[in-house]
Design a protein around this motif. Structure first.
Motif, PDB file in Angstrom:
ATOM      1  N   THR A  38      42.550  35.190  56.993  1.00  0.00           N
ATOM      2  CA  THR A  38      43.512  36.287  57.075  1.00  0.00           C
ATOM      3  C   THR A  38      43.107  37.414  56.124  1.00  0.00           C
ATOM      4  OG1 THR A  38      44.956  35.272  55.420  1.00  0.00           O
ATOM      5  CG2 THR A  38      45.453  34.796  57.712  1.00  0.00           C
ATOM      6  N   PRO A  39      43.339  38.646  56.527  1.00  0.00           N
ATOM      7  CA  PRO A  39      42.964  39.775  55.672  1.00  0.00           C
ATOM      8  C   PRO A  39      43.933  39.956  54.503  1.00  0.00           C
ATOM      9  CG  PRO A  39      44.003  40.561  57.679  1.00  0.00           C
ATOM     10  CD  PRO A  39      43.890  39.070  57.805  1.00  0.00           C
ATOM     11  N   VAL A  40      43.470  40.675  53.500  1.00  0.00           N
ATOM     12  CA  VAL A  40      44.301  41.053  52.354  1.00  0.00           C
ATOM     13  C   VAL A  40      44.230  42.566  52.258  1.00  0.00           C
ATOM     14  CG1 VAL A  40      44.600  40.893  49.854  1.00  0.00           C
ATOM     15  CG2 VAL A  40      43.839  38.899  51.149  1.00  0.00           C
ATOM     16  N   ARG A  41      45.401  43.206  52.198  1.00  0.00           N
ATOM     17  CA  ARG A  41      45.422  44.671  52.245  1.00  0.00           C
ATOM     18  C   ARG A  41      44.766  45.309  51.021  1.00  0.00           C
ATOM     19  NH1 ARG A  41      51.566  44.382  50.892  1.00  0.00           N
ATOM     20  NH2 ARG A  41      51.499  45.467  48.923  1.00  0.00           N
ATOM     21  N   GLU A  42      44.465  46.556  51.172  1.00  0.00           N
ATOM     22  CA  GLU A  42      43.729  47.308  50.158  1.00  0.00           C
ATOM     23  C   GLU A  42      44.475  47.351  48.827  1.00  0.00           C
ATOM     24  OE1 GLU A  42      41.231  51.024  50.969  1.00  0.00           O
ATOM     25  OE2 GLU A  42      43.149  51.812  50.218  1.00  0.00           O
ATOM     26  N   GLU A  43      43.689  47.259  47.756  1.00  0.00           N
ATOM     27  CA  GLU A  43      44.232  47.346  46.409  1.00  0.00           C
ATOM     28  C   GLU A  43      43.170  47.945  45.498  1.00  0.00           C
ATOM     29  OE1 GLU A  43      45.139  43.299  45.354  1.00  0.00           O
ATOM     30  OE2 GLU A  43      43.046  42.759  45.169  1.00  0.00           O
ATOM     31  N   ALA A  44      43.581  48.351  44.332  1.00  0.00           N
ATOM     32  CA  ALA A  44      42.667  48.827  43.291  1.00  0.00           C
ATOM     33  C   ALA A  44      43.240  48.359  41.959  1.00  0.00           C
ATOM     34  CB  ALA A  44      42.547  50.346  43.319  1.00  0.00           C
ATOM     35  N   HIS A  45      42.359  48.085  41.018  1.00  0.00           N
ATOM     36  CA  HIS A  45      42.778  47.580  39.711  1.00  0.00           C
ATOM     37  C   HIS A  45      42.289  48.520  38.613  1.00  0.00           C
ATOM     38  CE1 HIS A  45      43.541  43.844  41.862  1.00  0.00           C
ATOM     39  NE2 HIS A  45      42.307  43.915  42.331  1.00  0.00           N
ATOM     40  N   GLY A  46      42.950  48.485  37.482  1.00  0.00           N
ATOM     41  CA  GLY A  46      42.564  49.311  36.349  1.00  0.00           C
ATOM     42  C   GLY A  46      41.349  48.787  35.609  1.00  0.00           C
ATOM     43  N   THR A  47      40.912  47.565  35.951  1.00  0.00           N
ATOM     44  CA  THR A  47      39.721  46.979  35.340  1.00  0.00           C
ATOM     45  C   THR A  47      38.798  46.484  36.449  1.00  0.00           C
ATOM     46  OG1 THR A  47      40.732  44.790  35.169  1.00  0.00           O
ATOM     47  CG2 THR A  47      40.970  46.241  33.271  1.00  0.00           C
ATOM     48  N   ALA A  48      37.515  46.351  36.128  1.00  0.00           N
ATOM     49  CA  ALA A  48      36.552  45.828  37.099  1.00  0.00           C
ATOM     50  C   ALA A  48      36.828  44.352  37.351  1.00  0.00           C
ATOM     51  CB  ALA A  48      35.134  46.006  36.567  1.00  0.00           C
ATOM     52  N   GLU A  49      36.355  43.855  38.492  1.00  0.00           N
ATOM     53  CA  GLU A  49      36.431  42.426  38.765  1.00  0.00           C
ATOM     54  C   GLU A  49      35.139  41.982  39.433  1.00  0.00           C
ATOM     55  OE1 GLU A  49      39.644  41.229  41.350  1.00  0.00           O
ATOM     56  OE2 GLU A  49      39.152  42.756  42.802  1.00  0.00           O
ATOM     57  N   ILE A  50      34.802  40.727  39.216  1.00  0.00           N
ATOM     58  CA  ILE A  50      33.622  40.109  39.805  1.00  0.00           C
ATOM     59  C   ILE A  50      34.116  39.120  40.850  1.00  0.00           C
ATOM     60  CG2 ILE A  50      31.637  38.615  39.371  1.00  0.00           C
ATOM     61  CD1 ILE A  50      31.299  41.279  37.977  1.00  0.00           C
ATOM     62  N   LEU A  51      33.571  39.214  42.059  1.00  0.00           N
ATOM     63  CA  LEU A  51      33.924  38.318  43.157  1.00  0.00           C
ATOM     64  C   LEU A  51      32.688  37.506  43.521  1.00  0.00           C
ATOM     65  CD1 LEU A  51      35.765  40.991  45.325  1.00  0.00           C
ATOM     66  CD2 LEU A  51      36.790  39.402  43.677  1.00  0.00           C
ATOM     67  N   ILE A  52      32.769  36.183  43.414  1.00  0.00           N
ATOM     68  CA  ILE A  52      31.642  35.295  43.680  1.00  0.00           C
ATOM     69  C   ILE A  52      32.029  34.355  44.817  1.00  0.00           C
ATOM     70  CG2 ILE A  52      30.097  33.530  42.737  1.00  0.00           C
ATOM     71  CD1 ILE A  52      30.871  34.701  39.907  1.00  0.00           C
ATOM     72  N   VAL A  53      31.303  34.423  45.927  1.00  0.00           N
ATOM     73  CA  VAL A  53      31.563  33.537  47.061  1.00  0.00           C
ATOM     74  C   VAL A  53      30.792  32.241  46.827  1.00  0.00           C
ATOM     75  CG1 VAL A  53      31.294  33.229  49.545  1.00  0.00           C
ATOM     76  CG2 VAL A  53      31.967  35.452  48.634  1.00  0.00           C
ATOM     77  N   VAL A  85      40.122  42.801  51.700  1.00  0.00           N
ATOM     78  CA  VAL A  85      39.396  41.681  52.294  1.00  0.00           C
ATOM     79  C   VAL A  85      39.701  41.704  53.782  1.00  0.00           C
ATOM     80  CG1 VAL A  85      39.076  39.192  52.303  1.00  0.00           C
ATOM     81  CG2 VAL A  85      39.563  40.355  50.158  1.00  0.00           C
ATOM     82  N   GLY A  86      38.642  41.784  54.579  1.00  0.00           N
ATOM     83  CA  GLY A  86      38.800  41.884  56.023  1.00  0.00           C
ATOM     84  C   GLY A  86      39.042  40.543  56.686  1.00  0.00           C
ATOM     85  N   PRO A  87      39.484  40.587  57.939  1.00  0.00           N
ATOM     86  CA  PRO A  87      39.722  39.361  58.694  1.00  0.00           C
ATOM     87  C   PRO A  87      38.428  38.555  58.850  1.00  0.00           C
ATOM     88  CG  PRO A  87      39.860  41.296  60.124  1.00  0.00           C
ATOM     89  CD  PRO A  87      39.698  41.789  58.725  1.00  0.00           C
ATOM     90  N   GLY A  88      38.575  37.254  58.938  1.00  0.00           N
ATOM     91  CA  GLY A  88      37.436  36.368  59.091  1.00  0.00           C
ATOM     92  C   GLY A  88      36.872  35.853  57.784  1.00  0.00           C
ATOM     93  N   SER A  89      37.346  36.369  56.664  1.00  0.00           N
ATOM     94  CA  SER A  89      36.882  35.886  55.361  1.00  0.00           C
ATOM     95  C   SER A  89      37.375  34.456  55.168  1.00  0.00           C
ATOM     96  CB  SER A  89      37.403  36.792  54.247  1.00  0.00           C
ATOM     97  OG  SER A  89      36.928  38.104  54.420  1.00  0.00           O
ATOM     98  N   HIS A  90      36.473  33.569  54.800  1.00  0.00           N
ATOM     99  CA  HIS A  90      36.837  32.158  54.666  1.00  0.00           C
ATOM    100  C   HIS A  90      35.966  31.500  53.604  1.00  0.00           C
ATOM    101  CE1 HIS A  90      33.349  32.201  57.273  1.00  0.00           C
ATOM    102  NE2 HIS A  90      33.120  30.965  56.896  1.00  0.00           N
ATOM    103  N   GLY A  91      36.450  30.417  53.055  1.00  0.00           N
ATOM    104  CA  GLY A  91      35.696  29.665  52.056  1.00  0.00           C
ATOM    105  C   GLY A  91      36.314  29.763  50.678  1.00  0.00           C
TER     106      GLY A  91
END
Length: 103
Positions: A38-53, A85-91
């Motif tokens: 399922t997708p997650v709608r757009e957001e922005a944060h005041g700090t950077a983030e690291i995303l590791i699949v 996060v767009g649709p189809g994201s899984h794991g």
């Protein structure tokens, strides 16, 4: 807690998109979550983030541009950058971020 099997911890999460805090390093939080397509709608944060699949695939949309992140890959989202996060994201996804309340 010193040793964590990330795959076991991800499969034990109660539901998709509910994160589990694994630990903190300084002011940064290390969180684990499970994506379910399922997708997650757009957001922005005041700090950077690291995303590791860890496994699966995350279909990001960063400031309108698609970015596909696969197993073993990392994407750094700069502070203030709109992303979804767009649709189809899984794991399983590991997130390293400084919570905005910690700044």
């Amino acid at each position: 807690m010193s040793l964590v099997n990330l795959f076991d911890a991800a499969s034990a999460l109660p539901g998709a998109w509910s994160s589990r805090l694994l630990g903190e390093i300084g002011t940064a939080a290390v969180k684990l979550l499970r994506m379910d397509g399922t997708p997650v709608r757009e957001e922005a944060h005041g700090t950077a983030e690291i995303l590791i699949v860890l496994d699966g695939r995350m279909e990001l949309v960063v400031q309108g541009d698609p970015v596909s992140v696969g197993p073993g890959e990392m994407y750094r989202v700069p502070a203030g950058t709109a992303h979804a996060v767009g649709p189809g994201s899984h794991g399983s996804l590991l997130i390293v971020e400084v919570p905005e309340t910690a700044r």
